[in-house]
Design a protein around this motif. Sequence first.
Motif, PDB file in Angstrom:
ATOM      1  N   ARG A  40      -8.515  30.578  17.227  1.00  0.00           N
ATOM      2  CA  ARG A  40      -9.089  29.265  17.542  1.00  0.00           C
ATOM      3  C   ARG A  40     -10.534  29.160  17.050  1.00  0.00           C
ATOM      4  O   ARG A  40     -10.959  28.127  16.545  1.00  0.00           O
ATOM      5  CB  ARG A  40      -9.023  29.019  19.050  1.00  0.00           C
ATOM      6  CG  ARG A  40      -9.578  27.672  19.488  1.00  0.00           C
ATOM      7  CD  ARG A  40      -9.632  27.527  21.005  1.00  0.00           C
ATOM      8  NE  ARG A  40     -10.759  28.319  21.526  1.00  0.00           N
ATOM      9  CZ  ARG A  40     -10.641  29.387  22.316  1.00  0.00           C
ATOM     10  NH1 ARG A  40      -9.474  29.802  22.701  1.00  0.00           N
ATOM     11  NH2 ARG A  40     -11.714  30.030  22.730  1.00  0.00           N
ATOM     12  N   ASP A  41     -11.281  30.259  17.182  1.00  0.00           N
ATOM     13  CA  ASP A  41     -12.677  30.247  16.749  1.00  0.00           C
ATOM     14  C   ASP A  41     -12.803  30.155  15.226  1.00  0.00           C
ATOM     15  O   ASP A  41     -13.682  29.463  14.717  1.00  0.00           O
ATOM     16  CB  ASP A  41     -13.403  31.483  17.276  1.00  0.00           C
ATOM     17  CG  ASP A  41     -13.444  31.503  18.802  1.00  0.00           C
ATOM     18  OD1 ASP A  41     -13.521  30.419  19.407  1.00  0.00           O
ATOM     19  OD2 ASP A  41     -13.385  32.600  19.377  1.00  0.00           O
ATOM     20  N   ILE A  42     -11.914  30.859  14.526  1.00  0.00           N
ATOM     21  CA  ILE A  42     -11.906  30.752  13.062  1.00  0.00           C
ATOM     22  C   ILE A  42     -11.557  29.331  12.667  1.00  0.00           C
ATOM     23  O   ILE A  42     -12.190  28.728  11.797  1.00  0.00           O
ATOM     24  CB  ILE A  42     -10.917  31.750  12.423  1.00  0.00           C
ATOM     25  CG1 ILE A  42     -11.278  33.189  12.783  1.00  0.00           C
ATOM     26  CG2 ILE A  42     -10.872  31.557  10.904  1.00  0.00           C
ATOM     27  CD1 ILE A  42     -10.205  34.204  12.421  1.00  0.00           C
ATOM     28  N   HIS A  43     -10.539  28.777  13.317  1.00  0.00           N
ATOM     29  CA  HIS A  43     -10.099  27.411  13.022  1.00  0.00           C
ATOM     30  C   HIS A  43     -11.228  26.410  13.262  1.00  0.00           C
ATOM     31  O   HIS A  43     -11.431  25.491  12.463  1.00  0.00           O
ATOM     32  CB  HIS A  43      -8.867  27.062  13.865  1.00  0.00           C
ATOM     33  CG  HIS A  43      -8.256  25.767  13.493  1.00  0.00           C
ATOM     34  ND1 HIS A  43      -8.355  24.658  14.285  1.00  0.00           N
ATOM     35  CD2 HIS A  43      -7.539  25.402  12.395  1.00  0.00           C
ATOM     36  CE1 HIS A  43      -7.722  23.649  13.701  1.00  0.00           C
ATOM     37  NE2 HIS A  43      -7.215  24.084  12.552  1.00  0.00           N
ATOM     38  N   ASN A  44     -11.971  26.582  14.347  1.00  0.00           N
ATOM     39  CA  ASN A  44     -13.092  25.684  14.638  1.00  0.00           C
ATOM     40  C   ASN A  44     -14.223  25.849  13.627  1.00  0.00           C
ATOM     41  O   ASN A  44     -14.905  24.875  13.299  1.00  0.00           O
ATOM     42  CB  ASN A  44     -13.621  25.922  16.051  1.00  0.00           C
ATOM     43  CG  ASN A  44     -12.654  25.435  17.115  1.00  0.00           C
ATOM     44  OD1 ASN A  44     -11.806  24.587  16.855  1.00  0.00           O
ATOM     45  ND2 ASN A  44     -12.777  25.978  18.300  1.00  0.00           N
ATOM     46  N   THR A  55      -2.997  30.369   9.402  1.00  0.00           N
ATOM     47  CA  THR A  55      -2.025  31.432   9.705  1.00  0.00           C
ATOM     48  C   THR A  55      -1.567  32.121   8.428  1.00  0.00           C
ATOM     49  O   THR A  55      -1.567  33.357   8.344  1.00  0.00           O
ATOM     50  CB  THR A  55      -0.807  30.853  10.456  1.00  0.00           C
ATOM     51  OG1 THR A  55      -1.252  30.305  11.696  1.00  0.00           O
ATOM     52  CG2 THR A  55       0.241  31.914  10.718  1.00  0.00           C
ATOM     53  N   VAL A  56      -1.209  31.343   7.422  1.00  0.00           N
ATOM     54  CA  VAL A  56      -0.749  31.899   6.140  1.00  0.00           C
ATOM     55  C   VAL A  56      -1.865  32.721   5.495  1.00  0.00           C
ATOM     56  O   VAL A  56      -1.633  33.841   5.025  1.00  0.00           O
ATOM     57  CB  VAL A  56      -0.273  30.767   5.199  1.00  0.00           C
ATOM     58  CG1 VAL A  56      -0.067  31.275   3.780  1.00  0.00           C
ATOM     59  CG2 VAL A  56       0.995  30.126   5.734  1.00  0.00           C
ATOM     60  N   LEU A  58      -4.522  34.180   6.895  1.00  0.00           N
ATOM     61  CA  LEU A  58      -4.771  35.408   7.640  1.00  0.00           C
ATOM     62  C   LEU A  58      -3.686  36.446   7.393  1.00  0.00           C
ATOM     63  O   LEU A  58      -3.972  37.634   7.255  1.00  0.00           O
ATOM     64  CB  LEU A  58      -4.899  35.106   9.136  1.00  0.00           C
ATOM     65  CG  LEU A  58      -6.207  34.439   9.549  1.00  0.00           C
ATOM     66  CD1 LEU A  58      -6.101  33.885  10.967  1.00  0.00           C
ATOM     67  CD2 LEU A  58      -7.375  35.405   9.423  1.00  0.00           C
ATOM     68  N   ARG A  59      -2.441  36.019   7.303  1.00  0.00           N
ATOM     69  CA  ARG A  59      -1.342  36.955   7.021  1.00  0.00           C
ATOM     70  C   ARG A  59      -1.500  37.599   5.650  1.00  0.00           C
ATOM     71  O   ARG A  59      -1.267  38.800   5.484  1.00  0.00           O
ATOM     72  CB  ARG A  59       0.002  36.242   7.119  1.00  0.00           C
ATOM     73  CG  ARG A  59       0.424  35.977   8.537  1.00  0.00           C
ATOM     74  CD  ARG A  59       1.774  35.318   8.591  1.00  0.00           C
ATOM     75  NE  ARG A  59       2.117  34.979   9.972  1.00  0.00           N
ATOM     76  CZ  ARG A  59       2.988  34.076  10.325  1.00  0.00           C
ATOM     77  NH1 ARG A  59       3.654  33.388   9.397  1.00  0.00           N
ATOM     78  NH2 ARG A  59       3.243  33.827  11.587  1.00  0.00           N
ATOM     79  N   ILE A  60      -1.878  36.810   4.670  1.00  0.00           N
ATOM     80  CA  ILE A  60      -2.074  37.335   3.309  1.00  0.00           C
ATOM     81  C   ILE A  60      -3.237  38.326   3.293  1.00  0.00           C
ATOM     82  O   ILE A  60      -3.135  39.417   2.720  1.00  0.00           O
ATOM     83  CB  ILE A  60      -2.303  36.185   2.304  1.00  0.00           C
ATOM     84  CG1 ILE A  60      -0.997  35.415   2.094  1.00  0.00           C
ATOM     85  CG2 ILE A  60      -2.848  36.709   0.980  1.00  0.00           C
ATOM     86  CD1 ILE A  60      -1.159  34.114   1.323  1.00  0.00           C
ATOM     87  N   LEU A  61      -4.345  37.956   3.925  1.00  0.00           N
ATOM     88  CA  LEU A  61      -5.507  38.846   3.954  1.00  0.00           C
ATOM     89  C   LEU A  61      -5.199  40.127   4.732  1.00  0.00           C
ATOM     90  O   LEU A  61      -5.677  41.197   4.371  1.00  0.00           O
ATOM     91  CB  LEU A  61      -6.712  38.117   4.559  1.00  0.00           C
ATOM     92  CG  LEU A  61      -7.267  36.951   3.731  1.00  0.00           C
ATOM     93  CD1 LEU A  61      -8.317  36.186   4.513  1.00  0.00           C
ATOM     94  CD2 LEU A  61      -7.813  37.443   2.398  1.00  0.00           C
ATOM     95  N   GLU A  62      -4.378  40.014   5.765  1.00  0.00           N
ATOM     96  CA  GLU A  62      -3.963  41.205   6.513  1.00  0.00           C
ATOM     97  C   GLU A  62      -3.054  42.081   5.651  1.00  0.00           C
ATOM     98  O   GLU A  62      -3.213  43.305   5.614  1.00  0.00           O
ATOM     99  CB  GLU A  62      -3.247  40.789   7.795  1.00  0.00           C
ATOM    100  CG  GLU A  62      -2.868  41.949   8.676  1.00  0.00           C
ATOM    101  CD  GLU A  62      -2.118  41.528   9.934  1.00  0.00           C
ATOM    102  OE1 GLU A  62      -1.879  42.423  10.761  1.00  0.00           O
ATOM    103  OE2 GLU A  62      -1.766  40.343  10.090  1.00  0.00           O
ATOM    104  N   ALA A  63      -2.117  41.459   4.940  1.00  0.00           N
ATOM    105  CA  ALA A  63      -1.205  42.219   4.072  1.00  0.00           C
ATOM    106  C   ALA A  63      -1.964  42.953   2.971  1.00  0.00           C
ATOM    107  O   ALA A  63      -1.572  44.054   2.576  1.00  0.00           O
ATOM    108  CB  ALA A  63      -0.152  41.288   3.464  1.00  0.00           C
TER     109      ALA A  63
END
Length: 115
Positions: A40-44, A55-56, A58-63
Amino acid sequence: MKNFHANGKCPIRDVLSRLGDKWSMLVLVTLEANGTMRFRDIHNAIADISQRMLTVTLRILEADGLVSRKVYAEVPPRVEYQLTRTGESLMPHIRTLVDWAMQHMPEIVESREGH
């Protein structure tokens, strides 16, 4: 002469395709500036990104091993994101690019307006 063939093993194409999208660098810069953050904080912090795109991204950066995601066994679940060591090692290069962009933005805007 160096050649950059599209054989799937070109680090320039691979890394730039991941970081050259609209949101990845903004997410990385936001995490660097603020440290560990909840979704939520990143989104804000990046007001014009949709929840789905965040979401997409963050998933890519995590992968890619640039961002870590930690889920806490709480009700409701708490999820936090932060840069990994690899992500932190990338940030001086991104900061250099950001600094360059800030320094040269007026002349870039002027050039665009002239075309």
